[in-house]
Design a protein around this motif. Structure first.
Motif, mmCIF file in Angstrom:
data_model
loop_
_atom_site.group_PDB
_atom_site.id
_atom_site.type_symbol
_atom_site.label_atom_id
_atom_site.label_comp_id
_atom_site.label_asym_id
_atom_site.label_seq_id
_atom_site.Cartn_x
_atom_site.Cartn_y
_atom_site.Cartn_z
ATOM 1 N N LEU A 81 0.828 -1.193 0.000
ATOM 2 C CA LEU A 81 0.000 0.000 0.000
ATOM 3 C C LEU A 81 0.867 1.249 0.000
ATOM 4 N N GLY A 82 0.535 2.167 -0.913
ATOM 5 C CA GLY A 82 1.268 3.418 -1.013
ATOM 6 C C GLY A 82 0.592 4.535 -0.241
ATOM 7 N N ALA A 83 1.157 5.731 -0.349
ATOM 8 C CA ALA A 83 0.623 6.882 0.389
ATOM 9 C C ALA A 83 -0.821 7.181 -0.004
ATOM 10 N N ASP A 84 -1.130 7.086 -1.296
ATOM 11 C CA ASP A 84 -2.507 7.347 -1.728
ATOM 12 C C ASP A 84 -3.476 6.316 -1.151
ATOM 13 N N ASP A 85 -3.014 5.058 -1.036
ATOM 14 C CA ASP A 85 -3.852 4.016 -0.436
ATOM 15 C C ASP A 85 -4.134 4.342 1.026
ATOM 16 N N ILE A 86 -3.094 4.763 1.741
ATOM 17 C CA ILE A 86 -3.262 5.095 3.156
ATOM 18 C C ILE A 86 -4.270 6.226 3.319
ATOM 19 N N ARG A 87 -4.133 7.256 2.498
ATOM 20 C CA ARG A 87 -5.062 8.393 2.592
ATOM 21 C C ARG A 87 -6.493 7.949 2.311
ATOM 22 N N ASP A 88 -6.671 7.083 1.327
ATOM 23 C CA ASP A 88 -8.017 6.635 0.967
ATOM 24 C C ASP A 88 -8.615 5.746 2.055
ATOM 25 N N ILE A 89 -7.798 4.846 2.613
ATOM 26 C CA ILE A 89 -8.269 3.958 3.679
ATOM 27 C C ILE A 89 -8.740 4.769 4.873
ATOM 28 N N TYR A 90 -7.939 5.745 5.280
ATOM 29 C CA TYR A 90 -8.304 6.523 6.467
ATOM 30 C C TYR A 90 -9.408 7.532 6.188
ATOM 31 N N PHE A 91 -9.546 7.935 4.928
ATOM 32 C CA PHE A 91 -10.708 8.758 4.562
ATOM 33 C C PHE A 91 -11.991 7.960 4.762
ATOM 34 N N MET A 92 -11.996 6.715 4.274
ATOM 35 C CA MET A 92 -13.187 5.881 4.423
ATOM 36 C C MET A 92 -13.429 5.510 5.883
ATOM 37 N N ARG A 93 -12.357 5.288 6.626
ATOM 38 C CA ARG A 93 -12.532 5.011 8.049
ATOM 39 C C ARG A 93 -13.155 6.212 8.768
ATOM 40 N N ARG A 94 -12.724 7.393 8.378
ATOM 41 C CA ARG A 94 -13.297 8.594 8.999
ATOM 42 C C ARG A 94 -14.795 8.678 8.719
ATOM 43 N N VAL A 95 -15.202 8.385 7.495
ATOM 44 C CA VAL A 95 -16.622 8.435 7.148
ATOM 45 C C VAL A 95 -17.419 7.463 8.016
ATOM 46 N N LEU A 96 -16.966 6.218 8.091
ATOM 47 C CA LEU A 96 -17.703 5.200 8.840
ATOM 48 C C LEU A 96 -17.651 5.443 10.343
ATOM 49 N N GLU A 97 -16.476 5.760 10.853
ATOM 50 C CA GLU A 97 -16.346 5.901 12.298
ATOM 51 C C GLU A 97 -17.025 7.172 12.811
ATOM 52 N N SER A 98 -17.074 8.205 11.993
ATOM 53 C CA SER A 98 -17.810 9.409 12.398
ATOM 54 C C SER A 98 -19.271 9.067 12.665
ATOM 55 N N GLU A 99 -19.878 8.333 11.736
ATOM 56 C CA GLU A 99 -21.271 7.946 11.908
ATOM 57 C C GLU A 99 -21.439 6.992 13.086
ATOM 58 N N ALA A 100 -20.493 6.063 13.226
ATOM 59 C CA ALA A 100 -20.579 5.103 14.331
ATOM 60 C C ALA A 100 -20.516 5.820 15.681
ATOM 61 N N PHE A 101 -19.581 6.732 15.835
ATOM 62 C CA PHE A 101 -19.452 7.443 17.108
ATOM 63 C C PHE A 101 -20.669 8.315 17.390
ATOM 64 N N LEU A 102 -21.229 8.918 16.333
ATOM 65 C CA LEU A 102 -22.439 9.722 16.535
ATOM 66 C C LEU A 102 -23.597 8.857 17.029
ATOM 67 N N GLN A 103 -23.743 7.677 16.419
ATOM 68 C CA GLN A 103 -24.786 6.757 16.857
ATOM 69 C C GLN A 103 -24.588 6.368 18.326
ATOM 70 N N LEU A 104 -23.347 6.108 18.686
ATOM 71 C CA LEU A 104 -23.061 5.648 20.039
ATOM 72 C C LEU A 104 -23.119 6.784 21.055
ATOM 73 N N GLN A 105 -22.904 8.006 20.599
ATOM 74 C CA GLN A 105 -23.051 9.136 21.511
ATOM 75 C C GLN A 105 -24.499 9.243 21.993
ATOM 76 N N GLU A 106 -25.421 8.926 21.104
ATOM 77 C CA GLU A 106 -26.839 8.977 21.459
ATOM 78 C C GLU A 106 -27.279 7.750 22.247
ATOM 79 N N HIS A 107 -26.748 6.592 21.876
ATOM 80 C CA HIS A 107 -27.203 5.348 22.507
ATOM 81 C C HIS A 107 -25.998 4.432 22.744
ATOM 82 N N HIS A 108 -25.450 4.452 23.931
ATOM 83 C CA HIS A 108 -24.402 3.493 24.280
ATOM 84 C C HIS A 108 -24.579 3.090 25.738
#
Length: 232
Positions: A81-108
């Motif tokens: 994996l190159g630098a562009d791969d790393i940026r893309d992986i963590y971009f997608m992680r940010r999208v998913l984890e942002s929503e996950a944390f928001l859901q859990l902030q309301e109900h955990h």
């Protein structure tokens, strides 16, 4: 004499290809097979003591997972994996984890907080032992626990691929943190914001966590681990 009810006792046995897939996945993620290393189907079949069919199926699944790549007329290799791969992986992680944390902030539940803080405690112990491979495992466990807590099978499935690729990014690094305690502190802030009532502050913390990881990993990839550690 009444016979015992034996319904529901059938043992579920994984197909051979699934067992081979799971073991190969472990070997790739542990660094036993390094980035760019070729995996020979015949040799793997002999090592596992199985025919080449299950190995071929397992390799195809790992290619789909993004852990291996197939190069025409050359063979199958562990993904590099190159630098562009790393940026893309963590971009997608940010999208998913942002929503996950928001859901859990309301109900955990309190048990989730206990689980996350338990993982952070293990992470601190791994850091004290300078066991960077285990630190990486602890890091991945933390984020997998967050995603699993949302209760979305599809989110868990998609995130599993991203998490596996994240592991490849860090598998051969001693540490991406000049001050390793900062890793624990970052995760502590995520949990604290999840327990709070400010969605914007939580999103900012997730964004910071992902961008800092991206910056550290791309710097290590582009400039070399020894050079980065000497600057610390």
């Amino acid at each position: 004499m009444k016979e015992a009810d034996l319904s529901g006792l059938k043992v579920q046995v994984k197909p051979t290809s699934a067992l081979v897939h799971d073991r190969l996945r472990e070997l790739v993620l542990s660094g036993s097979f390094g980035p760019g290393e070729q995996l020979n189907e015949a040799r793997l079949a002999a090592a596992f003591g199985v025919s080449r069919g299950p190995v071929r199926e397992a390799l195809q699944r790992l290619i789909s997972d993004g852990l291996l790549v197939s190069i025409r007329n050359r063979g199958v290799f562990v993904a590099q994996l190159g630098a562009d791969d790393i940026r893309d992986i963590y971009f997608m992680r940010r999208v998913l984890e942002s929503e996950a944390f928001l859901q859990l902030q309301e109900h955990h539940e309190a048990v989730l907080v206990d689980q996350l803080r338990g993982i952070m405690y293990r992470m601190e112990r791994s850091i004290r032992r300078s066991d960077w491979h285990q630190v990486g495992i602890d890091d991945m466990d933390f984020h997998r626990t967050v995603i699993d807590a949302v209760g979305s099978p599809r989110m868990t499935e998609v995130f599993g691929t991203l998490l596996a690729q994240s592991t490849i990014c860090v598998m051969n690094l001693r540490t991406a943190y000049p001050e390793p305690q900062s890793l624990v502190d970052e995760h502590d802030r995520l949990v604290t914001q999840m327990q709070g009532d400010d969605p914007q502050a939580l999103l900012q913390e997730v964004a910071w966590h992902m961008s800092s990881a991206t910056d550290r990993l791309t710097e290590l990839l582009e400039h070399g681990e020894d050079e980065v550690l000497q600057k610390a």
